[in-house]
Design an enzyme around this catalytic site. Sequence first.
Site, PDB file in Angstrom:
ATOM      1  N   ASP A 236      97.036 131.989  93.888  1.00  0.00           N
ATOM      2  CA  ASP A 236      96.899 131.464  92.053  1.00  0.00           C
ATOM      3  C   ASP A 236      96.372 132.925  91.077  1.00  0.00           C
ATOM      4  O   ASP A 236      97.014 134.152  91.906  1.00  0.00           O
ATOM      5  CB  ASP A 236      95.005 130.709  92.599  1.00  0.00           C
ATOM      6  CG  ASP A 236      95.428 129.801  90.831  1.00  0.00           C
ATOM      7  OD1 ASP A 236      95.186 128.812  90.628  1.00  0.00           O
ATOM      8  OD2 ASP A 236      94.861 130.165  90.263  1.00  0.00           O
ATOM      9  N   TYR A 383      91.987 132.899  81.631  1.00  0.00           N
ATOM     10  CA  TYR A 383      92.875 132.217  80.837  1.00  0.00           C
ATOM     11  C   TYR A 383      93.608 133.091  79.676  1.00  0.00           C
ATOM     12  O   TYR A 383      94.789 133.037  79.449  1.00  0.00           O
ATOM     13  CB  TYR A 383      92.996 130.741  80.913  1.00  0.00           C
ATOM     14  CG  TYR A 383      93.103 130.077  82.559  1.00  0.00           C
ATOM     15  CD1 TYR A 383      94.240 129.540  83.218  1.00  0.00           C
ATOM     16  CD2 TYR A 383      92.632 129.706  83.790  1.00  0.00           C
ATOM     17  CE1 TYR A 383      95.041 129.437  84.240  1.00  0.00           C
ATOM     18  CE2 TYR A 383      92.274 129.760  84.563  1.00  0.00           C
ATOM     19  CZ  TYR A 383      93.661 129.507  85.269  1.00  0.00           C
ATOM     20  OH  TYR A 383      93.309 128.572  86.530  1.00  0.00           O
ATOM     21  N   HIS A 437      98.443 124.425  97.019  1.00  0.00           N
ATOM     22  CA  HIS A 437      98.013 125.940  96.283  1.00  0.00           C
ATOM     23  C   HIS A 437      96.996 126.072  97.028  1.00  0.00           C
ATOM     24  O   HIS A 437      96.523 127.227  97.111  1.00  0.00           O
ATOM     25  CB  HIS A 437      97.428 125.222  94.858  1.00  0.00           C
ATOM     26  CG  HIS A 437      97.053 125.908  93.866  1.00  0.00           C
ATOM     27  ND1 HIS A 437      97.855 126.958  93.556  1.00  0.00           N
ATOM     28  CD2 HIS A 437      95.909 126.527  93.340  1.00  0.00           C
ATOM     29  CE1 HIS A 437      97.647 127.716  92.807  1.00  0.00           C
ATOM     30  NE2 HIS A 437      96.227 127.409  92.113  1.00  0.00           N
TER      31      HIS A 437
END
Length: 461
Positions: A236, A383, A437
């Site tokens: 990630d 982000y 993930h």
Amino acid sequence: MEPPDQIRGVMWLEILLASVLGFVIYWFVSKDKEETLPLEDGWWGPGVRPTAGEDESIRPFKVETSDEEINDLHQRIDKVRLTPPLEDSRFHYGFNSNYLKKVISYWRNEFDWRKQVESLNRYPHFKTKIEGLDIHFIHVKPPQLPSGQTPKPLLMVHGWPGSFYEFYKITPFLTDPKNHGLSDEHVFEVICPSIPGYGFSEASSKKGFNSVATARIFYKLMLRLGFQQFYIQGGDWGALICTNMAQLVPSHVKGLHLNMAFILRNFYTLTLLLGWRFGRLFGYTKRDMELMYSLKKIFFNLVRESGYLHIQSTKPDTVGCALNDSPVGLAAYILEKFSTWTNPEFRDLEDGGLERKFSLDDLLTGVMLYWTTGTITSSQRFYKENMRLDNRHEGIKVHVPTGFAAFPCELIHVPEKWVKSKYPKLISYSYMPRGGHFAAFEEPELLAQDIHKFMGLLERQ
């Protein structure tokens, strides 16, 4: 004797051919040029950078709680308002509120946060000030070492919506492998920092704090701990931060291991539309084809699972206000990712399959690290800071020995050809038998085995 016009024509043709040849040679030579990112410097604390030097001390830290904190949580849980789910909606509309009632009941009546705080403190925690921010990390040394062996320093970096806690179960396989069923040929001391703005690491007070700034801070952390050379691992955001570290200071990174890769500006990504027909032509294996296609799986899954990304990349503070005020809303928002990102088929289940791979204690501990620190908004800002069109690092290759673990339920499969185009020194690529993930959290032993495998190949080079 040739006419002057013919001579001039030949000369221009020679010049043209030489120019084209020169361009081709330059292109082939420069495309693998070992370019690095500039290291630079930064100040992310409040106000103007002080003229006095930064305090470089490393301070012990302990996770704590209080009756006030727990009582406030319980009062907010008791006042929750839920909307009934649609019939047979399962997890297709997000977190199913019928199952959420079970999670809430367990959280309110059985979950023991004090016990989890004790568990968090079983590894040594520290803080240190870097570029104006208090950086939190755990540092776990091996309990014992084979004769004549020194531990390998390994920095492991989490992502969103995770935390340093994701690495608690994998750590014993790395620091004490012999007592956990693995070879002790490679023994590590593990450093797991919290990304600034996540958990116990202080959030930036200024705009622009991105993965490159984080990479630089973590590099400074490793130097402060006395490591001139070290290994790094991430998935990630951790994968991007570790990649940036290798781009910033390749001579200090002895090896890079990833379980996710951000490969955007690359020829191979353009082959997605044609790959289902001409996959072998592009170097895709049979397993690549199984994991990437049909087209419906790729594009429908990306659209269905990326709504959060659009929100957090544009206006993270707005949704952050709601999530930071409601523990139940926060839990639903975070835990839904631990359902569908672990296995996309879990959205067909009434309970999202959450307890098939994780315990409610582990999941709620992760949520509590966001709730008690009030960091969901600052974590989401990461982000927005990284979704820019001028990210120079996207076009820079990584010339550090690299290992890659491809877990079958990752959000998008990255074939070996793609990885090698960005990481030319790829020496290990593994198709993992299961997992999604949150690899270190879900399949700690499998990921540890692949890290050990990578180290073995690296040392035999």
